[in-house]
Design a protein around this motif. Structure first.
Motif, PDB file in Angstrom:
ATOM      1  N   VAL A   2       8.460  10.073  19.378  1.00  0.00           N
ATOM      2  CA  VAL A   2       8.522   9.051  18.345  1.00  0.00           C
ATOM      3  C   VAL A   2       7.557   7.919  18.679  1.00  0.00           C
ATOM      4  O   VAL A   2       7.521   7.429  19.810  1.00  0.00           O
ATOM      5  CB  VAL A   2       9.947   8.492  18.209  1.00  0.00           C
ATOM      6  N   GLN A   3       6.773   7.530  17.694  1.00  0.00           N
ATOM      7  CA  GLN A   3       5.858   6.404  17.880  1.00  0.00           C
ATOM      8  C   GLN A   3       5.799   5.547  16.618  1.00  0.00           C
ATOM      9  O   GLN A   3       5.795   6.070  15.501  1.00  0.00           O
ATOM     10  CB  GLN A   3       4.444   6.888  18.203  1.00  0.00           C
ATOM     11  N   LEU A   4       5.752   4.250  16.837  1.00  0.00           N
ATOM     12  CA  LEU A   4       5.417   3.281  15.805  1.00  0.00           C
ATOM     13  C   LEU A   4       4.280   2.448  16.377  1.00  0.00           C
ATOM     14  O   LEU A   4       4.448   1.829  17.434  1.00  0.00           O
ATOM     15  CB  LEU A   4       6.607   2.384  15.466  1.00  0.00           C
ATOM     16  N   VAL A   5       3.151   2.448  15.690  1.00  0.00           N
ATOM     17  CA  VAL A   5       1.977   1.766  16.206  1.00  0.00           C
ATOM     18  C   VAL A   5       1.523   0.715  15.193  1.00  0.00           C
ATOM     19  O   VAL A   5       1.104   1.051  14.085  1.00  0.00           O
ATOM     20  CB  VAL A   5       0.831   2.747  16.504  1.00  0.00           C
ATOM     21  N   GLU A   6       1.614  -0.538  15.613  1.00  0.00           N
ATOM     22  CA  GLU A   6       1.169  -1.640  14.760  1.00  0.00           C
ATOM     23  C   GLU A   6      -0.316  -1.923  14.980  1.00  0.00           C
ATOM     24  O   GLU A   6      -0.833  -1.726  16.086  1.00  0.00           O
ATOM     25  CB  GLU A   6       1.950  -2.928  15.060  1.00  0.00           C
ATOM     26  N   SER A   7      -0.942  -2.396  13.938  1.00  0.00           N
ATOM     27  CA  SER A   7      -2.331  -2.829  14.036  1.00  0.00           C
ATOM     28  C   SER A   7      -2.589  -3.891  12.970  1.00  0.00           C
ATOM     29  O   SER A   7      -1.770  -4.092  12.074  1.00  0.00           O
ATOM     30  CB  SER A   7      -3.290  -1.651  13.857  1.00  0.00           C
ATOM     31  N   GLY A   8      -3.732  -4.562  13.108  1.00  0.00           N
ATOM     32  CA  GLY A   8      -4.133  -5.535  12.102  1.00  0.00           C
ATOM     33  C   GLY A   8      -3.929  -6.984  12.482  1.00  0.00           C
ATOM     34  O   GLY A   8      -4.296  -7.886  11.720  1.00  0.00           O
ATOM     35  N   VAL A  93       4.231 -12.531  17.975  1.00  0.00           N
ATOM     36  CA  VAL A  93       4.014 -11.084  18.074  1.00  0.00           C
ATOM     37  C   VAL A  93       4.859 -10.432  16.990  1.00  0.00           C
ATOM     38  O   VAL A  93       6.057 -10.720  16.872  1.00  0.00           O
ATOM     39  CB  VAL A  93       4.399 -10.549  19.463  1.00  0.00           C
ATOM     40  N   TYR A  94       4.214  -9.586  16.202  1.00  0.00           N
ATOM     41  CA  TYR A  94       4.888  -8.913  15.096  1.00  0.00           C
ATOM     42  C   TYR A  94       5.169  -7.461  15.477  1.00  0.00           C
ATOM     43  O   TYR A  94       4.279  -6.749  15.964  1.00  0.00           O
ATOM     44  CB  TYR A  94       4.013  -8.965  13.842  1.00  0.00           C
ATOM     45  N   TYR A  95       6.400  -7.058  15.243  1.00  0.00           N
ATOM     46  CA  TYR A  95       6.846  -5.712  15.565  1.00  0.00           C
ATOM     47  C   TYR A  95       7.334  -5.014  14.301  1.00  0.00           C
ATOM     48  O   TYR A  95       8.011  -5.639  13.479  1.00  0.00           O
ATOM     49  CB  TYR A  95       8.014  -5.747  16.548  1.00  0.00           C
ATOM     50  N   CYS A  96       7.037  -3.718  14.195  1.00  0.00           N
ATOM     51  CA  CYS A  96       7.714  -2.940  13.170  1.00  0.00           C
ATOM     52  C   CYS A  96       8.781  -2.082  13.842  1.00  0.00           C
ATOM     53  O   CYS A  96       8.681  -1.760  15.036  1.00  0.00           O
ATOM     54  CB  CYS A  96       6.753  -2.089  12.358  1.00  0.00           C
ATOM     55  N   ALA A  97       9.789  -1.745  13.073  1.00  0.00           N
ATOM     56  CA  ALA A  97      10.901  -0.974  13.595  1.00  0.00           C
ATOM     57  C   ALA A  97      11.468  -0.101  12.477  1.00  0.00           C
ATOM     58  O   ALA A  97      11.339  -0.437  11.294  1.00  0.00           O
ATOM     59  CB  ALA A  97      11.980  -1.892  14.147  1.00  0.00           C
ATOM     60  N   ALA A  98      12.112   0.988  12.887  1.00  0.00           N
ATOM     61  CA  ALA A  98      12.661   1.948  11.929  1.00  0.00           C
ATOM     62  C   ALA A  98      14.148   2.134  12.171  1.00  0.00           C
ATOM     63  O   ALA A  98      14.591   2.194  13.326  1.00  0.00           O
ATOM     64  CB  ALA A  98      11.945   3.285  12.060  1.00  0.00           C
ATOM     65  N   GLY A 118       7.942  -0.515  17.616  1.00  0.00           N
ATOM     66  CA  GLY A 118       6.566  -0.465  18.052  1.00  0.00           C
ATOM     67  C   GLY A 118       6.332  -1.425  19.211  1.00  0.00           C
ATOM     68  O   GLY A 118       7.238  -2.136  19.650  1.00  0.00           O
ATOM     69  N   GLN A 119       5.080  -1.459  19.665  1.00  0.00           N
ATOM     70  CA  GLN A 119       4.737  -2.277  20.837  1.00  0.00           C
ATOM     71  C   GLN A 119       4.345  -3.707  20.462  1.00  0.00           C
ATOM     72  O   GLN A 119       4.253  -4.565  21.325  1.00  0.00           O
ATOM     73  CB  GLN A 119       3.592  -1.622  21.618  1.00  0.00           C
ATOM     74  N   GLY A 120       4.116  -3.935  19.183  1.00  0.00           N
ATOM     75  CA  GLY A 120       3.809  -5.277  18.707  1.00  0.00           C
ATOM     76  C   GLY A 120       2.325  -5.538  18.567  1.00  0.00           C
ATOM     77  O   GLY A 120       1.492  -4.921  19.228  1.00  0.00           O
ATOM     78  N   THR A 121       2.006  -6.473  17.680  1.00  0.00           N
ATOM     79  CA  THR A 121       0.628  -6.926  17.492  1.00  0.00           C
ATOM     80  C   THR A 121       0.642  -8.442  17.356  1.00  0.00           C
ATOM     81  O   THR A 121       1.495  -9.007  16.669  1.00  0.00           O
ATOM     82  CB  THR A 121      -0.028  -6.249  16.267  1.00  0.00           C
ATOM     83  N   GLN A 122      -0.297  -9.097  18.024  1.00  0.00           N
ATOM     84  CA  GLN A 122      -0.312 -10.555  18.058  1.00  0.00           C
ATOM     85  C   GLN A 122      -0.973 -11.114  16.800  1.00  0.00           C
ATOM     86  O   GLN A 122      -2.074 -10.690  16.414  1.00  0.00           O
ATOM     87  CB  GLN A 122      -1.086 -11.051  19.290  1.00  0.00           C
ATOM     88  N   VAL A 123      -0.313 -12.079  16.199  1.00  0.00           N
ATOM     89  CA  VAL A 123      -0.876 -12.841  15.083  1.00  0.00           C
ATOM     90  C   VAL A 123      -0.934 -14.299  15.511  1.00  0.00           C
ATOM     91  O   VAL A 123       0.095 -14.877  15.907  1.00  0.00           O
ATOM     92  CB  VAL A 123      -0.029 -12.689  13.813  1.00  0.00           C
TER      93      VAL A 123
END
Length: 127
Positions: A2-8, A93-98, A118-123
Protein backbone atom coordinates in the motif's frame (compact mmCIF):
# COMPACT_ATOMS: atom_id res chain seq x y z
CA UNK A 1 2.32 -2.82 -0.95
CA UNK A 2 0.00 0.00 0.00
CA UNK A 3 1.28 3.44 -0.93
CA UNK A 4 -0.03 6.98 -0.83
CA UNK A 5 2.37 9.44 -2.41
CA UNK A 6 1.79 13.17 -2.14
CA UNK A 7 3.30 15.70 -4.48
CA UNK A 8 2.89 19.32 -5.50
CA UNK A 9 4.02 21.09 -2.36
CA UNK A 10 6.42 23.99 -2.41
CA UNK A 11 7.02 27.62 -1.59
CA UNK A 12 4.47 30.19 -2.72
CA UNK A 13 3.67 33.79 -1.88
CA UNK A 14 0.53 34.71 -0.03
CA UNK A 15 -2.38 34.86 -2.42
CA UNK A 16 -0.88 32.23 -4.66
CA UNK A 17 -2.02 28.73 -5.53
CA UNK A 18 -0.77 25.17 -5.36
CA UNK A 19 -2.25 21.88 -6.43
CA UNK A 20 -1.44 18.85 -4.34
CA UNK A 21 -1.78 15.32 -5.70
CA UNK A 22 -2.13 12.05 -3.83
CA UNK A 23 -1.42 8.94 -5.88
CA UNK A 24 -2.61 5.66 -4.38
CA UNK A 25 -1.60 2.07 -5.05
CA UNK A 26 -1.88 -1.34 -3.44
CA UNK A 27 -5.55 -1.20 -2.45
CA UNK A 28 -8.97 -0.86 -4.05
CA UNK A 29 -9.01 2.88 -4.35
CA UNK A 30 -12.71 3.43 -4.93
CA UNK A 31 -13.61 1.57 -1.72
CA UNK A 32 -11.91 4.33 0.26
CA UNK A 33 -12.73 7.87 1.22
CA UNK A 34 -9.68 10.11 1.08
CA UNK A 35 -8.77 12.90 3.45
CA UNK A 36 -6.20 15.66 3.48
CA UNK A 37 -4.65 16.65 6.78
CA UNK A 38 -1.98 19.13 7.72
CA UNK A 39 0.37 19.70 10.61
CA UNK A 40 2.25 22.90 11.30
CA UNK A 41 5.27 23.00 13.62
CA UNK A 42 4.19 22.91 17.23
CA UNK A 43 0.55 22.35 16.36
CA UNK A 44 -1.74 19.37 16.32
CA UNK A 45 -2.69 17.67 13.11
CA UNK A 46 -5.75 19.25 11.50
CA UNK A 47 -8.25 17.73 9.11
CA UNK A 48 -8.46 19.91 6.01
CA UNK A 49 -10.80 18.21 3.58
CA UNK A 50 -12.15 14.86 2.50
CA UNK A 51 -13.90 13.28 -0.44
CA UNK A 52 -16.16 10.26 -0.55
CA UNK A 53 -15.54 7.11 -2.52
CA UNK A 54 -17.42 8.29 -5.58
CA UNK A 55 -16.46 11.92 -5.23
CA UNK A 56 -20.05 12.95 -4.67
CA UNK A 57 -19.51 14.25 -1.15
CA UNK A 58 -16.81 16.64 -0.02
CA UNK A 59 -16.17 18.35 3.29
CA UNK A 60 -13.86 21.19 4.28
CA UNK A 61 -12.52 22.70 7.44
CA UNK A 62 -13.90 26.19 8.02
CA UNK A 63 -10.40 27.59 7.72
CA UNK A 64 -10.12 26.54 4.06
CA UNK A 65 -13.71 26.62 2.89
CA UNK A 66 -14.07 28.66 -0.27
CA UNK A 67 -10.33 28.54 -0.98
CA UNK A 68 -9.54 24.83 -1.32
CA UNK A 69 -11.18 22.29 -3.62
CA UNK A 70 -10.79 18.53 -3.34
CA UNK A 71 -11.41 16.18 -6.26
CA UNK A 72 -10.60 12.65 -7.26
CA UNK A 73 -10.03 10.64 -10.41
CA UNK A 74 -10.74 7.00 -9.64
CA UNK A 75 -9.42 5.92 -13.04
CA UNK A 76 -6.03 7.34 -12.03
CA UNK A 77 -6.21 6.40 -8.33
CA UNK A 78 -5.48 10.01 -7.55
CA UNK A 79 -6.94 12.71 -5.33
CA UNK A 80 -6.19 16.40 -5.79
CA UNK A 81 -6.31 19.38 -3.48
CA UNK A 82 -6.45 22.70 -5.31
CA UNK A 83 -5.39 25.44 -2.90
CA UNK A 84 -6.08 29.04 -3.87
CA UNK A 85 -5.68 32.34 -2.03
CA UNK A 86 -3.06 30.78 0.17
CA UNK A 87 -2.24 32.41 3.49
CA UNK A 88 0.86 32.14 5.69
CA UNK A 89 -1.23 30.20 8.21
CA UNK A 90 -1.68 27.46 5.58
CA UNK A 91 2.01 26.63 5.99
CA UNK A 92 2.28 23.00 7.10
CA UNK A 93 3.13 19.49 6.02
CA UNK A 94 0.13 18.15 4.13
CA UNK A 95 -0.75 14.47 4.29
CA UNK A 96 -3.29 12.43 2.41
CA UNK A 97 -4.89 9.42 4.01
CA UNK A 98 -7.37 6.70 3.07
CA UNK A 99 -10.15 5.16 5.11
CA UNK A 100 -12.34 2.21 4.15
CA UNK A 101 -15.82 3.69 3.98
CA UNK A 102 -18.92 1.76 3.00
CA UNK A 103 -21.19 4.74 2.65
CA UNK A 104 -21.35 7.84 0.49
CA UNK A 105 -19.91 10.30 2.98
CA UNK A 106 -16.54 11.24 4.43
CA UNK A 107 -15.13 12.95 7.48
CA UNK A 108 -11.84 14.24 8.82
CA UNK A 109 -13.22 14.60 12.34
CA UNK A 110 -11.05 13.57 15.23
CA UNK A 111 -11.73 9.98 16.11
CA UNK A 112 -11.98 8.75 12.55
CA UNK A 113 -9.16 6.27 12.21
CA UNK A 114 -7.67 6.48 8.75
CA UNK A 115 -6.13 3.24 7.51
CA UNK A 116 -3.30 4.42 5.28
CA UNK A 117 -1.17 7.56 5.27
CA UNK A 118 1.24 9.20 2.89
CA UNK A 119 4.63 10.62 3.82
CA UNK A 120 3.56 14.24 3.48
CA UNK A 121 4.50 17.21 1.33
CA UNK A 122 5.64 20.59 2.63
CA UNK A 123 3.64 23.70 1.79
CA UNK A 124 5.19 27.02 2.73
CA UNK A 125 3.36 30.30 2.18
CA UNK A 126 5.43 33.45 2.54
CA UNK A 127 3.93 36.79 3.52
Amino acid sequence: EVQLVESGGGLVQAGGSLRLSCKASGFTFDDYAIGWFRQAPGKEREGVSCISRSGGTTNYANSVKGRFTISRDNAKNTVYLQMNSLKPEDTAVYYCAAVLWGGLACSVAAGIEYDYWGQGTQVTVSS
